[in-house]
Every structure is written in structure tokens, then in C-alpha cells.
Scaffold this active site. Structure first.
Site, PDB file in Angstrom:
ATOM      1  N   SER A   7       0.851  -1.193   0.000  1.00 29.37           N
ATOM      2  CA  SER A   7       0.000   0.000   0.000  1.00 29.37           C
ATOM      3  C   SER A   7       0.881   1.235   0.000  1.00 29.37           C
ATOM      4  CB  SER A   7      -0.893   0.018   1.244  1.00 29.37           C
ATOM      5  OG  SER A   7      -1.437   1.315   1.409  1.00 29.37           O
ATOM      6  N   HIS A  32      -1.534  -1.464  -4.131  1.00 29.61           N
ATOM      7  CA  HIS A  32      -2.762  -0.999  -3.460  1.00 29.61           C
ATOM      8  C   HIS A  32      -2.698   0.522  -3.314  1.00 29.61           C
ATOM      9  CE1 HIS A  32      -6.247  -1.562  -0.775  1.00 29.61           C
ATOM     10  NE2 HIS A  32      -5.710  -0.614  -0.017  1.00 29.61           N
ATOM     11  N   ASP A  34      -4.654   3.858  -2.007  1.00 29.62           N
ATOM     12  CA  ASP A  34      -5.701   4.342  -1.096  1.00 29.62           C
ATOM     13  C   ASP A  34      -6.162   5.733  -1.488  1.00 29.62           C
ATOM     14  OD1 ASP A  34      -6.020   2.215   0.852  1.00 29.62           O
ATOM     15  OD2 ASP A  34      -3.935   2.625   1.401  1.00 29.62           O
ATOM     16  N   MET A  36      -8.601   8.768  -0.635  1.00 29.38           N
ATOM     17  CA  MET A  36      -9.375   9.310   0.495  1.00 29.38           C
ATOM     18  C   MET A  36      -9.789  10.740   0.198  1.00 29.38           C
ATOM     19  SD  MET A  36      -7.099   8.012   3.715  1.00 29.38           S
ATOM     20  CE  MET A  36      -6.319   6.393   3.748  1.00 29.38           C
ATOM     21  N   HIS A  65      -8.546   1.484  -3.840  1.00 30.54           N
ATOM     22  CA  HIS A  65      -9.460   1.345  -2.709  1.00 30.54           C
ATOM     23  C   HIS A  65     -10.077   2.726  -2.472  1.00 30.54           C
ATOM     24  CE1 HIS A  65      -9.553   0.709   1.997  1.00 30.54           C
ATOM     25  NE2 HIS A  65     -10.764   0.896   1.485  1.00 30.54           N
ATOM     26  N   MET A  67     -12.041   5.272  -0.690  1.00 33.93           N
ATOM     27  CA  MET A  67     -12.632   5.669   0.593  1.00 33.93           C
ATOM     28  C   MET A  67     -13.209   7.058   0.392  1.00 33.93           C
ATOM     29  SD  MET A  67      -9.556   4.184   2.944  1.00 33.93           S
ATOM     30  CE  MET A  67      -8.458   4.094   1.542  1.00 33.93           C
ATOM     31  N   MET A 136     -11.727  -4.697   6.035  1.00 29.95           N
ATOM     32  CA  MET A 136     -10.887  -3.722   6.744  1.00 29.95           C
ATOM     33  C   MET A 136     -10.611  -4.245   8.148  1.00 29.95           C
ATOM     34  SD  MET A 136     -10.140  -1.324   4.666  1.00 29.95           S
ATOM     35  CE  MET A 136      -9.145  -0.429   5.867  1.00 29.95           C
ATOM     36  N   GLY A 143      -2.532   4.834   7.834  1.00 32.40           N
ATOM     37  CA  GLY A 143      -1.663   3.660   7.896  1.00 32.40           C
ATOM     38  C   GLY A 143      -1.138   3.493   9.319  1.00 32.40           C
ATOM     39  N   ASP A 174      -6.931  -5.598   4.857  1.00 36.74           N
ATOM     40  CA  ASP A 174      -6.237  -4.306   4.808  1.00 36.74           C
ATOM     41  C   ASP A 174      -6.247  -3.653   6.185  1.00 36.74           C
ATOM     42  OD1 ASP A 174      -5.193  -1.851   4.082  1.00 36.74           O
ATOM     43  OD2 ASP A 174      -6.912  -1.246   2.852  1.00 36.74           O
ATOM     44  N   GLY A 175      -5.044  -3.436   6.732  1.00 29.79           N
ATOM     45  CA  GLY A 175      -4.908  -2.708   7.989  1.00 29.79           C
ATOM     46  C   GLY A 175      -4.199  -3.527   9.053  1.00 29.79           C
ATOM     47  N   GLY A 176      -3.027  -3.070   9.448  1.00 23.68           N
ATOM     48  CA  GLY A 176      -2.310  -3.746  10.527  1.00 23.68           C
ATOM     49  C   GLY A 176      -1.745  -5.099  10.157  1.00 23.68           C
ATOM     50  N   GLY A 196       1.038  -1.590   4.285  1.00 22.59           N
ATOM     51  CA  GLY A 196       1.636  -0.279   4.057  1.00 22.59           C
ATOM     52  C   GLY A 196       2.853  -0.093   4.930  1.00 22.59           C
TER      53      GLY A 196
HETATM   54  C1  DX5 Z   1      -6.107   2.460   5.638  1.00 21.62           C
HETATM   55  C2  DX5 Z   1      -5.735   1.998   4.252  1.00 21.62           C
HETATM   56  C3  DX5 Z   1      -4.679   0.972   4.196  1.00 21.62           C
HETATM   57  C4  DX5 Z   1      -3.381   1.348   4.820  1.00 21.62           C
HETATM   58  C5  DX5 Z   1      -2.933   0.163   5.607  1.00 21.62           C
HETATM   59  O1  DX5 Z   1      -7.236   3.266   5.548  1.00 21.62           O
HETATM   60  O2  DX5 Z   1      -6.869   1.483   3.567  1.00 21.62           O
HETATM   61  O3  DX5 Z   1      -4.483   0.482   2.883  1.00 21.62           O
HETATM   62  O4  DX5 Z   1      -2.362   1.682   3.921  1.00 21.62           O
HETATM   63  O5  DX5 Z   1      -1.818   0.528   6.290  1.00 21.62           O
HETATM   64  P1  DX5 Z   1      -1.043  -0.418   7.270  1.00 21.62           P
HETATM   65  O6  DX5 Z   1      -0.626  -1.623   6.518  1.00 21.62           O
HETATM   66  O7  DX5 Z   1       0.096   0.459   7.688  1.00 21.62           O
HETATM   67  O8  DX5 Z   1      -1.977  -0.733   8.414  1.00 21.62           O
HETATM   68 ZN    ZN Z   2      -6.525   0.419   1.637  1.00 24.03          ZN
END
Ligand code: DX5
Ligand code: ZN
Length: 222
Positions: A7, A32, A34, A36, A65, A67, A136, A143, A174-176, A196
Site C-alpha cells: 500500500s 494498493h 488508497d 481518500m 481502494h 474511501m 478492513m 496507515g 487491509d490494515g495492521g 503499508g
Molecule cells: C487504511 C488503508 C490501508 C493502509 C494500511 O485506511 O486502507 O491500505 O495503507 O496501512 P497499514 O498496513 O500500515 O496498516
Molecule cells: Zn486500503
């Protein structure tokens, strides 16, 4: 097969082409992206012009993605910019079926995204339309957040629904996703792993992508 989707949210935006190339050398197979808008999520990132530049910088598929509110208004622009996969949030779509059709109509792979608080069974009826479902595992917007453990139950439930219905959509998370969570995520049934911070956060994307992917493959083979 597990795949790593770096990401770029955690990459250096002034050196995107180099960052993406390093993540690809490390084994990333889909990028990926993002998007926003400062309304659906409390952060602003990028839009079609950056996707257009990324399109010239890599041959890997671009997984956008979204958002954003009113995603239908922007889907044609993402198609023109060269996006390959586009996912929209269940929570942002008043007419989710229409949004998914619009993405497919523009020649892209449609995906639906669920926030941590959104139940998996709400998307049951549209599962035959999607190429991927994105679970999610943090609240979207930033991130580097911590993985929310009950996401694992949602991945398992979704994998079970896919099996029962004989469908072939792919399960993305996606996330963590990081060295300490990736094994459980893979064992729960996710195969598209977005990361990410774990790839770009320490400034060694090639090395860190490789290490994360190795852990994911090990978990998949156990
Ligand atoms: C958060 C994004 C993710 C983000 C994940 O809103 O959708 O794609 O980059 O980041 P990490 O991998 O650092 O949790
Ligand atoms: Zn994402």
C-alpha cells in the site's frame, strides 16, 4: 495463492516510482492505492492524476481502494487513469449493485469493502458480482494502526460463505497486516494481503516486502 499488495499510503510520495519498483522486487504483485476524500474518512490522499502517473511507472495491476463518498461520480476517471481493480465501501454506496456494475462496465475488477463494524452477511446477495471482498482490519483513514482481532472471524465467515456458495471471489485484508499478524490472517483464509507500514515504514521496502511475504507463504503451507 497468497499475494502481497504493497500500500503506497506509507511510501514516500515524492519517490513513488522508486518505492513501487522496490516493493515489486520484494515480491509485491498488485499495488494498493488508497484514495481518500476527507469526507468518508478523516484524511485526504490522491486521485486519478496520481493513478495515471503510477500507470506509467509499473506494469503491476493497480488496486484502487476508494474511501470516498459518491464513488460513482469518479469511477470513469479511475478507468481512464488506468486503474485495474476498484473497490467501493458498502458504507459509502447508496446503490451498491449499481456501483459494482459501473466498475465492471468500465472494464475493471469490482470489489466491495467492509468497515470493521459492518457485518459480512450484509453483502451475501452481491457476492456473485465481485472479484474481491476487502475486509478492513482497521478503521480506514490512516496507515500504521493496530490490527483489530475480530477481523479474523469475519475472514473465516467470508471464506465459509464462499465455499458454501461455490464462488471464486478473492479475500483481501487491509490494515495492521505485519510480521506479528500475517500468519493468523492467512490461516483465517485471506489471500490478498495489503501492507503499508510493514513494507514502506522502515525505508527498506524490498527487504521488508520479502520478509512479510515469506511469513505469509510459510503460514499458507502449514
Ligand atoms: C487504511 C488503508 C490501508 C493502509 C494500511 O485506511 O486502507 O491500505 O495503507 O496501512 P497499514 O498496513 O500500515 O496498516
Ligand atoms: Zn486500503
Amino acid at each position: 495463492m497468497v499475494e502481497l499488495l504493497p500500500s503506497i499510503l506509507s511510501a514516500d510520495f515524492a519517490r513513488l516510482a522508486e518505492e513501487v519498483a522496490a516493493a515489486e522486487r520484494g515480491g509485491g504483485t498488485v499495488i494498493h492505492v488508497d484514495v481518500m476524500d476527507g469526507h468518508f474518512v478523516p484524511n485526504i490522499t490522491l486521485g486519478p492524476p496520481v493513478v495515471k502517473s503510477l500507470r506509467k511507472a509499473t506494469t503491476l495491476p493497480l488496486d484502487c481502494h476508494l474511501m470516498i463518498e459518491n464513488p460513482d461520480e469518479f469511477i470513469p476517471a479511475f478507468a481512464d487513469a488506468g486503474a485495474n481493480w476498484v473497490s467501493v465501501h458498502y458504507e459509502a454506496c447508496r446503490h451498491l449493485h449499481r456501483s459494482l456494475e459501473l466498475i465492471a462496465h468500465h472494464g475493471m475488477k469490482p470489489g466491495v469493502v467492509l468497515n470493521p463494524a459492518t457485518r459480512v452477511d450484509l453483502i451475501e446477495d452481491i457476492l456473485p458480482m465481485v472479484h474481491h471482498v476487502l475486509i478492513m482490519s482497521v478503521n480506514p483513514g490512516f496507515g500504521g494502526q493496530s490490527f483489530i482481532p475480530f477481523s479474523l472471524d469475519k475472514i473465516r465467515q467470508l471464506a465459509e460463505m464462499r465455499r458454501e456458495k461455490g464462488l471464486a471471489f478473492r479475500i483481501e485484508v487491509d490494515g495492521g497486516v505485519a510480521h506479528d499478524t500475517v500468519a493468523e490472517v492467512v490461516q483465517a483464509g485471506a489471500e490478498l494481503l495489503v501492507a503499508g507500514n510493514a513494507v514502506f515504514g522502515a525505508g527498506h521496502p524490498e527487504r521488508d516486502a520479502q520478509a512479510l511475504l515469506a511469513l505469509a507463504r510459510k503460514a499458507a503451507s502449514e
